[in-house]
Design an enzyme around this catalytic site. Sequence first.
Site, PDB file in Angstrom:
ATOM      1  N   GLU A   1       4.710  -5.815   4.538  1.00 45.15           N
ATOM      2  CA  GLU A   1       4.408  -4.893   5.639  1.00 45.15           C
ATOM      3  C   GLU A   1       5.527  -5.018   6.674  1.00 45.15           C
ATOM      4  OE1 GLU A   1       1.950  -2.740   6.415  1.00 45.15           O
ATOM      5  OE2 GLU A   1       0.085  -3.320   5.414  1.00 45.15           O
TER       6      GLU A   1
ATOM      7  N   ASP B   1      -0.553   4.341   0.758  1.00 44.85           N
ATOM      8  CA  ASP B   1      -1.080   5.338   1.693  1.00 44.85           C
ATOM      9  C   ASP B   1      -0.322   5.256   3.013  1.00 44.85           C
ATOM     10  OD1 ASP B   1      -2.503   2.756   1.783  1.00 44.85           O
ATOM     11  OD2 ASP B   1      -3.687   3.651   3.396  1.00 44.85           O
TER      12      ASP B   1
ATOM     13  N   HIS C   1       0.852  -1.201   0.000  1.00 45.62           N
ATOM     14  CA  HIS C   1       0.000   0.000   0.000  1.00 45.62           C
ATOM     15  C   HIS C   1       0.883   1.245   0.000  1.00 45.62           C
ATOM     16  CE1 HIS C   1       0.500   1.153   4.316  1.00 45.62           C
ATOM     17  NE2 HIS C   1       0.545  -0.137   4.552  1.00 45.62           N
TER      18      HIS C   1
ATOM     19  N   GLU D   1      -5.030   1.124   2.541  1.00 48.54           N
ATOM     20  CA  GLU D   1      -4.827   0.027   3.485  1.00 48.54           C
ATOM     21  C   GLU D   1      -5.065   0.478   4.915  1.00 48.54           C
ATOM     22  OE1 GLU D   1      -3.052  -2.692   6.350  1.00 48.54           O
ATOM     23  OE2 GLU D   1      -2.387  -0.642   6.012  1.00 48.54           O
TER      24      GLU D   1
ATOM     25  N   ASP E   1       6.354   1.756   7.094  1.00 42.14           N
ATOM     26  CA  ASP E   1       4.982   1.281   6.833  1.00 42.14           C
ATOM     27  C   ASP E   1       4.404   1.980   5.620  1.00 42.14           C
ATOM     28  OD1 ASP E   1       2.415   0.269   6.983  1.00 42.14           O
ATOM     29  OD2 ASP E   1       1.868   1.365   8.790  1.00 42.14           O
TER      30      ASP E   1
END
Lengths: 425, 425
Positions: free
Chosen positions: B190, B101, B99, B166, B132
């Site tokens: 992740e 975002d 992801h 996400e 992240d």
Amino acid sequence: MELKEQIHVWMKKNEGELFRMLQSMVREPSIQANEAGIQLLTKGWLEEVGFEVDMWEPGGELFIHEAFLSARDSFAGSPNVVGVKKGNGFGRSLVLNGHVDVVREGDSDDWHTDPFSGEIKDGKLYGRGATDMKGGNAAMLFALQALHDLNIVCEGDIIFHSVIEEESGGAGTLAAILRGYAGDAALIPEPTQMKIFPKQQGSLWFRLHIKGASAHGGTPYRGVNAIEKAMAVFLSLKELEKIRNDRVSDPLYEEVPIPLPINVGVVEGGDWPSSVPDLVKLEGRYGVGPDETVEAAQAEFEAWIAGLGKKDNWFAAHPVKLEWFGARWLPGAIDTDHPLMNILTKNYEKVMGEIPAVEASPWGTDGGLLTAVGNTPTIVFGPGITSLAHFANEYVELDKVRSCAEIIAYTILEWCSGINKEAEE
Amino acid sequence: MELKEQIHVWMKKNEGELFRMLQSMVREPSIQANEAGIQLLTKGWLEEVGFEVDMWEPGGELFIHEAFLSARDSFAGSPNVVGVKKGNGFGRSLVLNGHVDVVREGDSDDWHTDPFSGEIKDGKLYGRGATDMKGGNAAMLFALQALHDLNIVCEGDIIFHSVIEEESGGAGTLAAILRGYAGDAALIPEPTQMKIFPKQQGSLWFRLHIKGASAHGGTPYRGVNAIEKAMAVFLSLKELEKIRNDRVSDPLYEEVPIPLPINVGVVEGGDWPSSVPDLVKLEGRYGVGPDETVEAAQAEFEAWIAGLGKKDNWFAAHPVKLEWFGARWLPGAIDTDHPLMNILTKNYEKVMGEIPAVEASPWGTDGGLLTAVGNTPTIVFGPGITSLAHFANEYVELDKVRSCAEIIAYTILEWCSGINKEAEE
């Protein structure tokens, strides 16, 4: 016809006036910063019954007085009104104090009528402020009308306080006192449900900041949940409450389960469901007894909070932060054998045909300021229904307002008369 | 030179490219609704390494899918990007999912540099999203660059998901799945701190409304403090947490104190220090195990809350109201003896020279959607540092990003190759 009998007859005849006056009071939505309308009305009523009226926007030295507490930095548009009817100087003076500010009406869907309708139904007048405390104010003004119409002249001064800001810290009454409007004793017809309160609980607002340690909600064991810590503080406040109340021996509090409560009214903490919150705020009200000073009560609370670290190492490492903020009501008192107590009690018996309930009130009023700052011993006694104050569908019973007006008129008559002064002193 | 050796040499030589790519990712402040910049970059990178790129603003059937959860009603300006490199159809397909975002940077005073600086210092690259999960995304893209530059052709399809949302419910990954971009297995880098997570805890957000009964703070004994009742509910949730966790026997959770936590993250109640509060709201995160369905977990929670009335008459008369709201992460899983697990584990050992930690993750990822909706078993494994996600001064260790890229490249090579497919099946 004896004077009291004349008053009784006059009131019976003119009670419609009383109810209309109360109705027009309730129709003024005098929430904070919107009190000008009702104050102008009150000024007019006072002038009609021969009072000299002083109307002013509080300010100046008020803001720097140690008892001043308000979130406002200006009272522009929010005048105080004080009316004075001078006696001949031989009688005792009496302060009649009533606040015109009302708390917000809340969700109007909760009301069965418009919150400011003043609707009368089954002997009850409905609306925000009907009970707290426009019913009481109307009773006082009606008593003054009766005395005026019947040409009864009192020897002592009558000082009528129509004040703002009672609901938010008492700045209106403080301003009246600082402007010189104190007296030998005072009466405040707050909603006591016709009970006589020679003592009033004071209160302070506190705010506690309780720390935790943040962590992801998937691994909460890596953090310390501030909500859990706040629960420990909440329970600890219950202990302090017990200790303080175990000390109360005043017979006036005999029927009161918790004379000096500690109420936690607001809790707020965390900002994300998936995080362990690291800060919780508790806000509450700390009851202060009429027989303790605010300073001593504060010191006890502060020491208790500081002592939390001895019971829990977390609090030793992360002390709970205490703030005193917002409102403060000083405790108020008058001796239970004070002459005004005797006069009021006898007149209650005469009008109501029964012995009054005499209690200590569980909440503060501006009587605390009158007692502590104005050096004016104060009784709180009024027609409103305590439990309806601040709630939707607030009302006041009109027969109680009438009876209260009568009791107040008789009481003014005796207290302010030189004859009674000599007779009793 | 053996293929893996070639990749190793290439990566060593070109690691500056990797770090610059990651830096430009972090310098894109791709918080929610601001993802277009990084998506255009990603589209370019994918095209450079021979991927066919599909870039679109999610919508349509997405909004009515049962797994859809988002506060947004439009993703205009927030495109998803999926790149596909078709194989010859003889190899297994692999979804690489990341992801773009990032959560908000928070108070920039808490950061020692600009939160979107991408500053490199002592082998660490700093900035919101570094851990992240842009470090993971860069590792995947770098692996693809190596394969491309070395002219290594895979037999299985490689499907690269560069998704939005996400952090707010997984709408981006769900949109990619619904558009047909699933695969035989998936890898999501992740921030696992180089641990391999074959199982991921799912989670649901709950909101509880707990009633009290209002009263004046001077007479709190006439009311019921909703904060006290909320404390009882909080403690009851601890009991439920214990019951649920006592049932967990999966050895993957051996080292986890509370595999399926119930976290209360937000508390809010009351609005006046001098009133007994009549409503408290608790919000929290309910961990859902990889071996239970969301429906079963919800049913257990609902029954528990409904059962509060049996322990306390207050709750029987004033039932606690439960809402499921906001985010939901489905639990994700892959069999621990799945061939992709074996391949990844061996390649980890080859690159890192040690046996990897294999655990169940305490939080959900979009792997839940890939597992449940996309029917694509998913491993979560990445270079970021779990505890830094969502915090100030987030960083990622560059050597870990490089090692992760190498492990991923080897894994793609073996998983997507037809030879290995035959050898293992």
